[in-house]
Design a protein around this motif. Sequence first.
Motif, short mmCIF file in Angstrom:
data_model
loop_
_atom_site.label_atom_id
_atom_site.label_comp_id
_atom_site.label_asym_id
_atom_site.label_seq_id
_atom_site.Cartn_x
_atom_site.Cartn_y
_atom_site.Cartn_z
N TYR A 109 0.82 -1.20 0.00
CA TYR A 109 0.00 0.00 0.00
C TYR A 109 0.86 1.26 0.00
CZ TYR A 109 -4.31 -2.59 0.36
OH TYR A 109 -5.35 -3.41 0.09
N ILE A 112 1.83 1.71 -3.52
CA ILE A 112 0.69 2.14 -4.34
C ILE A 112 0.54 3.66 -4.22
CG2 ILE A 112 -1.83 2.10 -4.48
CD1 ILE A 112 -1.55 -0.93 -3.59
N VAL A 125 3.45 -0.51 -10.13
CA VAL A 125 2.22 -0.67 -9.34
C VAL A 125 1.09 -1.21 -10.21
CG1 VAL A 125 0.43 0.62 -8.09
CG2 VAL A 125 2.85 1.04 -7.60
N ARG A 126 0.96 -0.68 -11.43
CA ARG A 126 -0.07 -1.20 -12.34
C ARG A 126 0.17 -2.68 -12.64
NH1 ARG A 126 -0.16 4.06 -14.19
NH2 ARG A 126 1.58 3.86 -15.62
N TYR A 129 -0.98 -4.76 -9.72
CA TYR A 129 -2.44 -4.93 -9.71
C TYR A 129 -2.88 -5.92 -10.78
CZ TYR A 129 -4.25 -1.95 -6.06
OH TYR A 129 -4.59 -1.46 -4.85
N ASP A 160 -9.00 -6.14 -1.97
CA ASP A 160 -8.08 -5.03 -1.79
C ASP A 160 -8.58 -4.10 -0.69
OD1 ASP A 160 -5.72 -3.67 -2.56
OD2 ASP A 160 -6.81 -2.40 -3.97
#
Length: 192
Positions: A109, A112, A125-126, A129, A160
């Motif tokens: 987190y 992120i 980060v993408r 995910y 999430d």
Amino acid sequence: MVLVIEPERAVRYGSGRDALIEATIRVVANHGLRGLTNRTVAEEAGVTHGLVSHHFGSRDALISAALRYEVERSVSDPVLGAEIRTVDEFADNLVQMVDADADGQAFLYELILEGRRNPELADAVRAQYDEFREATRRQLERLGLESVPGLHLAVFACLDGLVLQYLAEGRSDSTREAVEALRHLLRAVGAS
């Protein structure tokens, strides 16, 4: 051969890189990215700070390696990676996953949020995910819940949010209630 200064925190030869990555995750989880320096990581790992530069060269390389490590660990976790056979196991393992790896989840987190401010980290980060969404899709497929298009996206968004809520509040009644609601929703999808 031992590469460490403190005998009680000795790191055996060959395990220093992983110890530094795990220390990075703990430092970021507990102090944020602002608290991440070669010295704080080395101190947390029980090694000399020169070893951080030796293995990673830069702070960005260290963060990138820690991100890959934590994503791989999270994706192989029982919630997303194991051969779970029932919706009940899926829901039960969510809380166990956060209990077992709260620092790892907090680290993710932190990254992120940093990814919003740092375009160089945004792509990583993408990708993180994307891996989590795909792992959720595979897990729902194993549970026979692939018939609803986009279900994996909704379930991952729920997971999430539940993980973030759990990190913020601990084992609150609302988190337990939300996990139960997710369990019932997934059972209903499976029964339809």
